[in-house]
Design a protein around this motif. Structure first.
Motif, PDB file in Angstrom:
ATOM      1  N   UNK A 122      16.264  90.591  73.382  1.00  0.00           N
ATOM      2  CA  UNK A 122      16.292  90.653  74.832  1.00  0.00           C
ATOM      3  C   UNK A 122      15.434  89.518  75.395  1.00  0.00           C
ATOM      4  N   UNK A 123      16.010  88.609  76.206  1.00  0.00           N
ATOM      5  CA  UNK A 123      15.235  87.479  76.737  1.00  0.00           C
ATOM      6  C   UNK A 123      14.068  87.967  77.586  1.00  0.00           C
ATOM      7  N   UNK A 124      12.886  87.442  77.312  1.00  0.00           N
ATOM      8  CA  UNK A 124      11.698  87.892  78.030  1.00  0.00           C
ATOM      9  C   UNK A 124      11.750  87.535  79.510  1.00  0.00           C
ATOM     10  N   UNK A 125      12.436  86.415  79.843  1.00  0.00           N
ATOM     11  CA  UNK A 125      12.485  85.998  81.242  1.00  0.00           C
ATOM     12  C   UNK A 125      13.325  86.930  82.107  1.00  0.00           C
ATOM     13  N   UNK A 126      14.171  87.745  81.476  1.00  0.00           N
ATOM     14  CA  UNK A 126      14.998  88.675  82.254  1.00  0.00           C
ATOM     15  C   UNK A 126      14.150  89.717  82.976  1.00  0.00           C
ATOM     16  N   UNK A 127      13.053  90.109  82.367  1.00  0.00           N
ATOM     17  CA  UNK A 127      12.244  91.175  82.945  1.00  0.00           C
ATOM     18  C   UNK A 127      11.688  90.854  84.304  1.00  0.00           C
ATOM     19  N   UNK A 128      11.532  89.568  84.640  1.00  0.00           N
ATOM     20  CA  UNK A 128      10.937  89.187  85.920  1.00  0.00           C
ATOM     21  C   UNK A 128      11.956  89.111  87.047  1.00  0.00           C
ATOM     22  N   UNK A 129      13.253  89.079  86.712  1.00  0.00           N
ATOM     23  CA  UNK A 129      14.286  88.987  87.741  1.00  0.00           C
ATOM     24  C   UNK A 129      14.527  90.345  88.389  1.00  0.00           C
ATOM     25  N   UNK A 130      14.988  90.308  89.626  1.00  0.00           N
ATOM     26  CA  UNK A 130      15.291  91.544  90.353  1.00  0.00           C
ATOM     27  C   UNK A 130      16.804  91.637  90.557  1.00  0.00           C
TER      28      UNK A 130
END
Length: 674
Positions: free
Chosen positions: A531-539
């Motif tokens: 799971x890409x870590x940068x996805x968690x910051x998107x809304x």
């Protein structure tokens, strides 16, 4: 109905004898297994719905108690007979629906009953296995009718005797019959405005002369020719639907009409003014042999003259998709100054030329998709070309570039579809004229762009600079993410929807966390193994992770900003581990989150594929062992070994104690006291 109930809604619904429901003066007895009309309903009933029951006969006394009735529906019953006196006390009946019954059995008696309705305006006889002679008898005395439907019957031929007395008829529905011939059947219907003859077997329409008609639907027949009368009479025709037929030529339309919608989709139509080898057929005539009884007439038509004489100045919608058009006649589009929607998709076009002579100033949608276009020609001068164009679909062609400066004349374009062409975006503003590419820089109105399946080799030098893109589709481009991702900086503030399906994306290949405005992201069909870590910051509100290589999602996926904003998540066709499904349980508890493909999600345990929501107890037991504390497990395994070694050491020590002590004493040289 709800809009008309007003403040009386609280008391609008009330139980009624027979299980019916009453809404003010509307009685609904639908689906009550009634074999006759209840006699104990309210006498002031104005609308009575008896659909989906088992009524076979409407007797003379059936409606005596409801003199105020103006709307009666008996759809989908087993009605075989309406007795002649059934409507004697219903002189105000205006709307009668008898759809899907068996009225062919006693049609003459039913006709006598209908003749007692002087105020009847709308009659629906669809689905009653009626022949044309039966229809003629049933409607022979209904001169007040304004709307008649005899769809889905077994009518085969229409002549002037069928609708003789329907002088007030405005709308006639004949669709889904077996009509193959029409002989002056509508000449007496002087007020007819809407005629539907779709889904029949008409081979042609010759001498069309219904000047008062506004809407004509003859789609889904086998029509090869459509010829209007050769005169200058003004026609009221506004909509003509000839789609899904076998038209060989463009229809010969009335010379004077108000036509604004012409639907010619799915025919065999082409233009033969000029053949591909350059041969001109502009002066070729076509002769029609018309046989009517014992008389034979030959009509000669110069197709191009007739086409030019047709008045298309009011035409707004022209749909010629799914034909065999490889080119348009000279000045063809110049006859349509009011055209707003032009559909030429799924044809054989190899080139399409626009010039100031054919400005199409009102055109807002142009669809040229699924052709064989290798060239889009634009003669750019001082005037505008397509100044009001908003949607331009060029997908699935063979284009490599667009004319330089084409978008400087389309000041309102919002949607551009270039998918499945071999195009590339211009890397530098000054190179648009020297490289085969598409330059969209500075097109401020452009919001939707599709570049799916274009074979893009990366996007460099900020190709989206000066645009306001909100939707971008880069799907099916395996190397589009291989280069520098500097192009993202021009999309940070505007991009809301991004599709990266089948772009060979891996977990560490790219970082899209800067796209703060993104609400929908498609990452399906890629190679994500984590799971890409940068996805968690998107809304995001919608995320598609289907067809990847994900064994699990982060356990806290529902707690990060992404999890709190998500409303739609696609997860199927990933190799999830059945023993690490804590994230799945967390998603199930997340409020407002929907997993549309949840039933298709599976996890693997050994060689078995299981549903994560219904794991068998043996699998859960196995997973508990696999996920237990490894330190404790190692301690439990090592403890017996340690104890065994300790016991062995003690035994050896006791056995060899005396010898060991003597050996120590001898080596140390000290006498031992006894």
């Amino acid at each position: 109905l709800a809009m008309g109930w007003g403040s009386g809604m609280d008391a609008a619904w009330a139980p009624s004898p027979g299980g019916c429901e009453l809404v003010q003066t509307i009685m609904d007895c639908t689906g009550r297994w009634l074999s006759s009309i209840p006699g104990n309903l309210r006498g002031n009933t104005e609308e009575l719905f008896l659909d989906d029951n088992t009524i076979q006969v409407l007797g003379n006394a059936s409606l005596l108690l409801y003199p105020q009735l103006w709307h009666l529906s008996l759809t989908r019953n087993r009605l075989e007979l309406i007795e002649p006196g059934a409507f004697l006390n219903s002189q105000g009946l205006q709307v009668l629906s008898l759809t899907d019954n068996l009225l062919f059995t006693n049609y003459s008696q039913t006709a006598a009953a209908l003749s007692a309705l002087p105020a009847l305006r709308t009659l629906d006889l669809a689905g009653n296995q009626l022949r044309e002679d039966m229809v003629s008898v049933l409607v022979s005395n209904l001169s007040s009718l304004e709307s008649l439907s005899v769809a889905r019957n077994i009518i085969m031929r229409l002549d002037s005797s069928v609708f003789t007395n329907l002088t007030q008829l405005l709308e006639l529905n004949l669709e889904k019959n077996y009509i193959f011939e029409i002989d002056n059947a509508f000449e007496g219907l002087q007020r007819l405005q809407r005629l539907n003859i779709a889904y029949n077997y008409l081979p042609c329409l010759m001498g069309f002369g219904l000047t008062q008609l506004k809407v004509l639907n003859v789609s889904n027949n086998v029509i090869e020719w459509f010829l209007s009368l050769e005169n200058d009479d003004p026609f009221e025709l506004e909509v003509l639907d000839l789609s899904h037929n076998r038209l060989l030529f463009f229809p010969v339309l009335p010379r004077q009409s108000k036509l604004h919608s012409l639907l010619l989709q799915d025919n065999r139509m082409s233009f033969y003014q000029r053949l591909p080898n350059g041969t001109s057929l502009a002066n070729v005539t076509v002769q029609f042999l018309i046989i009517n009884g014992n008389s034979t007439n030959i009509t000669t038509v110069r197709l191009w003259d007739e086409l030019c004489h047709s008045n298309l100045s009011s035409l707004r919608l022209l749909d010629m998709s799914q034909n065999q058009v490889w080119g348009l006649p000279d000045d063809f589009l110049a006859q349509m100054p009011s055209l707003t929607h032009l559909k030429l998709n799924q044809n054989c076009l190899e080139a399409f030329h626009l010039s100031e002579e054919d400005p199409l100033a009102m055109l807002t949608e142009l669809d040229l998709s699924q052709n064989q276009l290798v060239e889009l020609g634009v003669k750019v001068g001082v005037g505008d070309i397509l100044p009001n164009l908003q949607l331009f679909n060029l997908s699935t062609n063979r284009l490599q570039a667009l004319p330089p400066g084409i978008f400087s004349h389309t000041r309102k374009i919002t949607t551009l579809d270039l998918s499945r062409n071999r195009v590339d975006l211009c890397p530098q503003p000054g190179e648009a004229g020297s490289l085969p590419c598409v330059d969209i820089r500075g097109v401020e109105t452009l919001t939707h762009l599709s570049l799916a399946g274009c074979g893009l080799q990366g996007l460099g030098s900020r190709p989206f600079q000066g645009t306001s893109l909100t939707h971008l589709d880069l799907s099916d481009n395996c190397q589009v993410l291989s280069g520098d991702l500097g192009w993202l900086q021009d999309l940070v503030l505007t991009l809301q929807v991004l599709s990266l399906r089948n772009t060979n994306l891996s977990s560490a290949a790219a970082d899209f966390s800067a796209l703060n405005s993104l609400v929908r992201l498609d990452l399906s069909g890629n190679s994500l193994a984590a799971f890409p870590s940068w996805l968690g910051a998107l809304r995001l509100r919608s995320l598609d992770l289907r067809d990847n290589c994900l064994p699990a999602l982060p356990p806290d996926v529902a707690l990060v900003p992404l999890g709190r904003s998500l409303r739609e998540l696609y997860l199927s066709r990933n190799p999830y581990n059945c023993c690490t499904l804590g994230w799945w349980d967390a998603l199930q508890r997340a409020e407002g989150l929907r997993v549309p493909d949840g039933r298709e999600v599976t996890c693997s345990h050994g060689s078995r594929l299981l549903s994560p929501g219904a794991l068998p107890e043996p699998v859960l037991h196995s997973c508990r062992w696999q996920t237990a504390d490894l330190a404790l497990l190692y301690l439990v395994l090592a403890l017996p070994t340690c104890l065994t070694l300790l016991v062995a050491f003690v035994v050896v020590f006791l056995v060899l104690k005396e010898k060991l002590l003597k050996m120590v004493k001898t080596r140390c040289g000290v006498s031992s006291p006894y």
